[in-house]
Design an enzyme around this catalytic site. Structure first.
Site, short mmCIF file in Angstrom:
data_model
loop_
_atom_site.label_atom_id
_atom_site.label_comp_id
_atom_site.label_asym_id
_atom_site.label_seq_id
_atom_site.Cartn_x
_atom_site.Cartn_y
_atom_site.Cartn_z
N LYS A 112 -7.33 5.95 5.97
CA LYS A 112 -6.60 5.84 4.71
C LYS A 112 -7.51 6.06 3.50
O LYS A 112 -7.17 6.79 2.59
CB LYS A 112 -5.97 4.43 4.56
CG LYS A 112 -4.93 4.09 5.60
CD LYS A 112 -4.23 2.78 5.24
CE LYS A 112 -5.14 1.57 5.26
NZ LYS A 112 -5.63 1.17 6.58
N ARG A 140 0.44 -4.83 2.92
CA ARG A 140 0.06 -5.03 4.31
C ARG A 140 0.97 -6.02 5.01
O ARG A 140 0.79 -6.29 6.19
CB ARG A 140 -1.36 -5.58 4.35
CG ARG A 140 -2.41 -4.59 4.78
CD ARG A 140 -3.72 -5.32 4.73
NE ARG A 140 -4.74 -4.73 5.52
CZ ARG A 140 -5.67 -3.91 5.03
NH1 ARG A 140 -5.65 -3.53 3.79
NH2 ARG A 140 -6.61 -3.45 5.83
N ARG A 158 -18.47 4.02 11.21
CA ARG A 158 -18.14 3.98 9.79
C ARG A 158 -19.25 3.35 8.95
O ARG A 158 -19.84 2.35 9.33
CB ARG A 158 -16.84 3.20 9.60
CG ARG A 158 -16.41 3.13 8.16
CD ARG A 158 -14.94 2.94 8.06
NE ARG A 158 -14.57 1.55 8.15
CZ ARG A 158 -13.36 1.11 7.79
NH1 ARG A 158 -12.44 1.96 7.38
NH2 ARG A 158 -13.08 -0.16 7.89
N ARG A 216 -20.02 -2.27 7.41
CA ARG A 216 -19.32 -3.49 6.99
C ARG A 216 -19.36 -4.52 8.10
O ARG A 216 -19.22 -4.20 9.25
CB ARG A 216 -17.86 -3.16 6.65
CG ARG A 216 -17.67 -2.71 5.23
CD ARG A 216 -16.33 -2.06 5.03
NE ARG A 216 -15.22 -2.79 5.64
CZ ARG A 216 -13.96 -2.41 5.55
NH1 ARG A 216 -13.64 -1.33 4.86
NH2 ARG A 216 -13.01 -3.10 6.11
N ARG A 222 -8.56 -7.36 13.69
CA ARG A 222 -7.88 -6.64 12.63
C ARG A 222 -6.73 -5.79 13.17
O ARG A 222 -5.69 -5.66 12.53
CB ARG A 222 -8.87 -5.76 11.87
CG ARG A 222 -9.80 -6.59 10.99
CD ARG A 222 -11.02 -5.85 10.57
NE ARG A 222 -10.75 -4.76 9.67
CZ ARG A 222 -11.59 -3.75 9.45
NH1 ARG A 222 -12.74 -3.71 10.09
NH2 ARG A 222 -11.28 -2.81 8.61
P1 ADP Z 1 -9.31 -1.40 6.44
O1 ADP Z 1 -8.10 -0.68 5.97
O2 ADP Z 1 -10.39 -0.53 6.87
O3 ADP Z 1 -9.01 -2.53 7.36
P2 ADP Z 1 -9.68 -2.68 3.86
O4 ADP Z 1 -10.90 -2.37 3.13
O5 ADP Z 1 -8.40 -2.12 3.37
O6 ADP Z 1 -9.98 -2.23 5.32
O7 ADP Z 1 -9.50 -4.25 3.98
C1 ADP Z 1 -10.50 -5.10 4.45
C2 ADP Z 1 -10.04 -6.55 4.44
O8 ADP Z 1 -9.64 -6.93 3.11
C3 ADP Z 1 -8.82 -6.85 5.30
O9 ADP Z 1 -9.15 -7.06 6.63
C4 ADP Z 1 -8.29 -8.12 4.60
O10 ADP Z 1 -9.04 -9.25 4.93
C5 ADP Z 1 -8.54 -7.81 3.14
N1 ADP Z 1 -7.37 -7.13 2.52
C6 ADP Z 1 -7.36 -5.89 1.95
N2 ADP Z 1 -6.12 -5.57 1.50
C7 ADP Z 1 -5.33 -6.62 1.80
C8 ADP Z 1 -3.94 -6.90 1.62
N3 ADP Z 1 -3.11 -6.03 1.04
N4 ADP Z 1 -3.48 -8.11 2.06
C9 ADP Z 1 -4.29 -9.01 2.63
N5 ADP Z 1 -5.60 -8.80 2.85
C10 ADP Z 1 -6.12 -7.63 2.44
#
Ligand code: ADP
Ligand code: ZN
Length: 210
Positions: free
Chosen positions: A13, A88, A123, A156, A167
């Site tokens: 994404k 999400r 990554r 990360r 996740r």
């Molecule tokens: P990826 O899409 O690679 O999992 P992100 O960088 O989008 O990673 O998100 C990393 C973390 O940030 C998630 O695992 C969560 O803990 C938090 N997070 C990000 N966006 C949201 C969201 N919309 N709602 C809840 N937690 C979020």
């Protein structure tokens, strides 16, 4: 155009969001990047989010909804935006609808869990600006250094295999129902993640420009 990118963690994404963002001249809003930034600068919100994030769990809805509300009110979002990593959960999507924000397209990037686990290990992200790279699919020009800001590339914490599994579980349970949610609103396009970034980008641009 207001676009949402859906997909499992590691589906690409973030990478795709950057490309579409350049192409359409609209900003990408990544809740993950905003939270990581807050964590780095040690704000109250960052401290609250830390334990959830590191465990691979979702940060509470009210926290991320607050973040998005504030961000979407800024001037640079008025001609469109790409949401990467938000919504999400169903309550987050409902909050967006309640804010009166019209979403034009929701693009779901489909990648199998197996491929994701493999991909995540390669990554790397820029410590400074958050840009993402991949040791196989998206190499920086110089090893370990960000093309954009010369920051250091790191792995990360939540890309550790055990956390990736957590996740993915969260994704299937909480986020995947959003496909149905947006299908019912006639906004969903499904794109199969391809072997290369460019091939996936081509499919996404077809959808965006259709
Ligand atoms: P990826 O899409 O690679 O999992 P992100 O960088 O989008 O990673 O998100 C990393 C973390 O940030 C998630 O695992 C969560 O803990 C938090 N997070 C990000 N966006 C949201 C969201 N919309 N709602 C809840 N937690 C979020
Ligand atoms: Zn950088």
């Amino acid at each position: 155009m207001n676009i949402i990118l859906l997909g499992a963690p590691g589906a690409g994404k973030g990478t795709q969001a950057e490309v579409i963002s350049d192409r359409l001249g609209i900003p990408t809003i990544s809740t993950g990047n905003i939270i990581r930034e807050a964590l780095k600068t040690g704000t109250e919100m960052g401290l609250k989010a830390k334990s959830y994030m590191e465990a691979g769990q979702l940060v509470p809805d009210e926290v991320v909804i607050g973040i998005i509300k504030e961000r979407l009110a800024k001037d640079d979002c008025q001609n469109g935006f790409i949401l990467d990593g938000f919504p999400r959960t169903i309550p987050q999507a409902e909050a967006l609808d309640k804010m009166g924000i019209a979403i034009d397209k929701v693009i779901d990037i489909e990648v199998t869990d197996e491929a994701i686990v493999k991909r995540m290990s390669g990554r790397r992200v820029c410590e400074k600006c958050g840009a993402s790279y991949h040791m196989e699919y998206k190499l920086p020009q110089k090893d370990g250094v960000c093309d954009k800001c010369a920051g250091t590339l790191v792995q990360r914490k939540d890309d550790h295999p055990d956390t990736v599994k957590a996740r993915l579980e969260v994704y299937h349970k909480e986020t995947e129902p959003l496909k149905d949610y947006y299908e019912k609103q006639n906004k969903l396009s499904v794109v199969e993640g391809q072997d290369t970034v460019e091939h996936t980008t081509a499919l996404i641009l077809e959808t965006v420009e259709a």
